[in-house]
Design a protein around this motif. Structure first.
Motif: not given
Length: 224
Positions: A5-11, A75-83, A88-92
């Motif tokens: 998976x490339x270009x993983x979103x940051x926002x 380490x997690x990159x993305x915060x928990x945001x409903x939806x 947040x979880x797919x990388x691991x």
DNA sequence: GCGACAG
DNA sequence: ATCTTGTCGC
């Protein structure tokens, strides 16, 4: 099984745009193909850090015997945001899947499939990236309305969202709270519901998620 | 505008 | 998600 998976979103806005784009690839009208290995996935979180552990356990579809398992700590990159749980979880989870020796035929996620604000929950996302059948089994409601299913094991009620049936509230054990099942990819609501029940012969939650949950916690502790 | 909100 | 063992009840 390898997933890139490339270009993983940051926002959040980037992530939502990605969901809108990939949601067009979801297929929940194809019946579940013959399968032998079922994988259960889950992620455990550390308290005061960004450390997480993704875990996957592979079970035999008929006997539910454990055939393989793997974990990945990072380490997690993305915060928990409903939806936006997938970001947040797919990388691991993808990292853990890469360590498997036995190739799973179906992936059972902790969360939702199409029962999602944009019809693209974690299970859909993983399914599209892996190109395999996936479904989500959640412990609490997220989107959609439903009638209380009968109290007997196996009874289910449609989960309706925006006028469409996106899953089911399924009673896996007598007199316990129902679990929420929704198809992710390459499986129908009916097949996903049937499989979820089959995977939960003794407890409220499917063996796949129970075992993956235990494994992820052990991996997190062992990595301390 | 307010409340709800997978893990 | 996470803090957490025993214990009350069917």
């Amino acid at each position: 099984m390898l997933i890139t998976h490339e270009k993983w979103p940051r926002t959040a806005s980037e992530a939502e745009a990605e969901q809108e784009r990939l949601s067009a690839l979801v297929d929940v009208s194809t019946p579940l193909a013959p399968h032998r290995y079922i994988a259960g996935l889950d992620v455990a979180y550390a308290i005061g850090s960004s450390r997480v552990a993704g875990a996957v356990v592979v079970l035999d579809a008929d006997t539910l015997a454990v055939e393989d398992m793997a974990t990945a700590v990072m380490d997690v990159e993305f915060p928990y945001v409903p939806g936006l749980l997938a970001f947040r979880e797919l990388p691991a989870l993808i990292a853990a899947l890469a360590e498997l020796t036995v190739e799973p035929d179906v992936l059972v996620c902790d969360g939702y499939g199409i029962a999602h604000p944009r019809r693209f929950g974690l299970a859909c996302h993983l399914g599209v990236l892996a190109g395999k059948p996936t479904l989500g089994v959640a412990k609490t409601a997220f989107v959609g309305r439903f009638a209380e299913p009968g109290e007997q094991r196996g009874e289910a009620a449609e989960l309706v969202h925006d006028g469409a049936v996106v899953g089911a509230a399924l009673r896996t054990q007598y007199a316990t709270k129902p679990v929420f099942v929704s198809p992710g990819h390459l499986i129908t609501v009916e097949d996903a519901t049937r499989l979820a029940l089959q995977l939960a012969p003794k407890y409220r939650l499917p063996e796949t998620t129970r075992l993956a949950d235990q494994l992820s916690r052990r991996a997190l502790g062992a990595a301390a």
